[in-house]
Write a protein that holds these residues in place. Structure first.
Motif, PDB file in Angstrom:
ATOM      1  N   ILE A 264       0.896  -1.168   0.000  1.00 52.99           N
ATOM      2  CA  ILE A 264       0.000   0.000   0.000  1.00 52.99           C
ATOM      3  C   ILE A 264       0.928   1.210   0.000  1.00 52.99           C
ATOM      4  N   HIS A 265       0.954   1.923  -1.119  1.00 55.80           N
ATOM      5  CA  HIS A 265       1.899   3.039  -1.229  1.00 55.80           C
ATOM      6  C   HIS A 265       1.336   4.260  -0.500  1.00 55.80           C
ATOM      7  N   LEU A 266       2.076   4.740   0.487  1.00 57.95           N
ATOM      8  CA  LEU A 266       1.536   5.812   1.343  1.00 57.95           C
ATOM      9  C   LEU A 266       1.603   7.203   0.712  1.00 57.95           C
ATOM     10  N   ARG A 267       2.303   7.327  -0.426  1.00 56.44           N
ATOM     11  CA  ARG A 267       2.409   8.657  -1.039  1.00 56.44           C
ATOM     12  C   ARG A 267       1.764   8.727  -2.423  1.00 56.44           C
ATOM     13  N   ARG A 268       1.845   7.602  -3.146  1.00 57.81           N
ATOM     14  CA  ARG A 268       1.364   7.623  -4.540  1.00 57.81           C
ATOM     15  C   ARG A 268      -0.123   8.035  -4.601  1.00 57.81           C
ATOM     16  N   GLY A 269      -0.417   8.955  -5.495  1.00 60.42           N
ATOM     17  CA  GLY A 269      -1.803   9.403  -5.692  1.00 60.42           C
ATOM     18  C   GLY A 269      -2.431   9.971  -4.427  1.00 60.42           C
ATOM     19  N   GLY A 270      -1.622  10.593  -3.594  1.00 55.47           N
ATOM     20  CA  GLY A 270      -2.153  11.140  -2.336  1.00 55.47           C
ATOM     21  C   GLY A 270      -2.194  10.111  -1.213  1.00 55.47           C
ATOM     22  N   GLY A 271      -1.841   8.857  -1.532  1.00 62.82           N
ATOM     23  CA  GLY A 271      -1.796   7.819  -0.489  1.00 62.82           C
ATOM     24  C   GLY A 271      -2.840   6.732  -0.714  1.00 62.82           C
ATOM     25  N   GLU A 272      -2.361   5.533  -1.066  1.00 60.01           N
ATOM     26  CA  GLU A 272      -3.318   4.433  -1.321  1.00 60.01           C
ATOM     27  C   GLU A 272      -4.037   3.995  -0.043  1.00 60.01           C
ATOM     28  N   GLN A 273      -3.453   4.355   1.122  1.00 58.60           N
ATOM     29  CA  GLN A 273      -4.097   3.985   2.401  1.00 58.60           C
ATOM     30  C   GLN A 273      -5.421   4.717   2.588  1.00 58.60           C
ATOM     31  N   LEU A 274      -5.598   5.813   1.815  1.00 59.17           N
ATOM     32  CA  LEU A 274      -6.812   6.615   1.966  1.00 59.17           C
ATOM     33  C   LEU A 274      -7.881   6.241   0.935  1.00 59.17           C
ATOM     34  N   SER A 275      -7.567   5.270   0.068  1.00 61.89           N
ATOM     35  CA  SER A 275      -8.533   4.874  -0.960  1.00 61.89           C
ATOM     36  C   SER A 275      -9.721   4.158  -0.306  1.00 61.89           C
ATOM     37  N   ALA A 276     -10.869   4.247  -0.981  1.00 58.89           N
ATOM     38  CA  ALA A 276     -12.073   3.582  -0.445  1.00 58.89           C
ATOM     39  C   ALA A 276     -11.818   2.079  -0.338  1.00 58.89           C
ATOM     40  N   GLU A 277     -11.056   1.553  -1.292  1.00 56.74           N
ATOM     41  CA  GLU A 277     -10.787   0.107  -1.312  1.00 56.74           C
ATOM     42  C   GLU A 277     -10.014  -0.321  -0.057  1.00 56.74           C
ATOM     43  N   TYR A 278      -8.969   0.455   0.284  1.00 55.23           N
ATOM     44  CA  TYR A 278      -8.193   0.069   1.477  1.00 55.23           C
ATOM     45  C   TYR A 278      -8.954   0.398   2.757  1.00 55.23           C
ATOM     46  N   LYS A 279      -9.691   1.499   2.745  1.00 54.27           N
ATOM     47  CA  LYS A 279     -10.445   1.855   3.967  1.00 54.27           C
ATOM     48  C   LYS A 279     -11.549   0.842   4.278  1.00 54.27           C
ATOM     49  N   ALA A 280     -11.958   0.096   3.237  1.00 56.70           N
ATOM     50  CA  ALA A 280     -12.917  -0.987   3.505  1.00 56.70           C
ATOM     51  C   ALA A 280     -12.213  -2.114   4.273  1.00 56.70           C
ATOM     52  N   ILE A 281     -10.890  -2.180   4.142  1.00 58.37           N
ATOM     53  CA  ILE A 281     -10.098  -3.202   4.845  1.00 58.37           C
ATOM     54  C   ILE A 281      -9.689  -2.673   6.221  1.00 58.37           C
TER      55      ILE A 281
END
Ligand SMILES: N[C@@H](CCC(=O)N[C@@H](CS)C(=O)NCC(=O)O)C(=O)O
Length: 214
Positions: free
Chosen positions: A31-48
């Motif tokens: 999960i790239h924390l910087r790419r595209g503003g941070g993949e950790q903040l994507s709806a897909e990851y936040k569902a996890i």
């Protein structure tokens, strides 16, 4: 086992070390924390992980968050080799060292806190780094003194056996270097780092050894 991780994330690094020490195989989901503003903040990851933080561990249908909760789970589920001593007071001491890092130092130099300092308070790069160094050095000074004065002084944070405290210390030292902390004031901590780095479980978990390393 599946670990949602980022190579430079120190909380993920803790879990990687613990998994390696226990000899457990796991698949990494970067999960790239910087790419595209941070993949950790994507709806897909936040569902996890609704907190939008790494790591998350999936094991046997369980989805676990918070690195120390994950490591305590591993400790209970896969007890050997133990990462906590058997005596209750010793266990409390090791947990206290680990929590001094995970609760007192790491959260206030975490990516989202630093981002907030930049965006909300217009701090520049050097001021943000100074902030991170301040809290790391404050915590390290106390840890250096605390570990030095332990009755069980040894090769590692607590005696001569690797514990949860070392699992937290080594990633925090990596962060300290990234922010440019002067580590010469902490010979006990850096001595422990040298001894841990020589262990394959730590070397294999290091940021530069990860498949997503840049
Ligand atoms: N207390 C949490 C901390 C998790 C954490 O802060 N992870 C960082 C990387 S070390 C993160 O995902 N940061 C993303 C962000 O700040 O947006 C744990 O121990 O798991």
């Amino acid at each position: 086992m599946k670990l949602y991780t980022f190579f430079r994330s120190s909380a993920s690094y803790r879990v990687r070390i613990a998994l390696n020490l226990k000899g457990l195989e796991y698949e990494q989901i970067p999960i790239h924390l910087r790419r595209g503003g941070g993949e950790q903040l994507s709806a897909e990851y936040k569902a996890i992980n609704p907190h939008g933080l790494v790591p998350t561990l999936e094991d046997e249908g369980n989805r676990l968050t918070q690195s120390l909760a994950i490591i305590e789970y591993l400790e209970e589920r896969y007890p050997n080799p133990p990462l906590l001593p058997s005596d209750p007071a010793d266990r409390a001491t090791v947990r206290a060292l680990a929590l001094a890092i995970a609760c007192e130092i790491h959260p206030i130099q975490n990516l989202r806190v630093l981002r907030h300092l930049r965006s909300e308070y217009q701090l520049g790069e050097e001021e943000v780094n100074r902030w991170a160094r301040y809290w790391i050095e404050l915590g390290f000074s106390a840890l250096e003194q605390q570990i030095q004065s332990l009755p069980r002084r040894g090769q590692f944070c607590f005696g001569d056996t690797v514990s949860l405290a070392d699992v937290c210390l080594i990633p925090q030292l990596a962060n300290a270097k990234r922010f440019g902390c002067d580590l010469s004031a902490y010979p006990t901590l850096t001595g422990i780092e040298v001894r841990c780095a020589a262990l394959p479980a730590f070397a294999k978990a290091a940021p530069e050894a990860q498949p997503d390393a840049e």
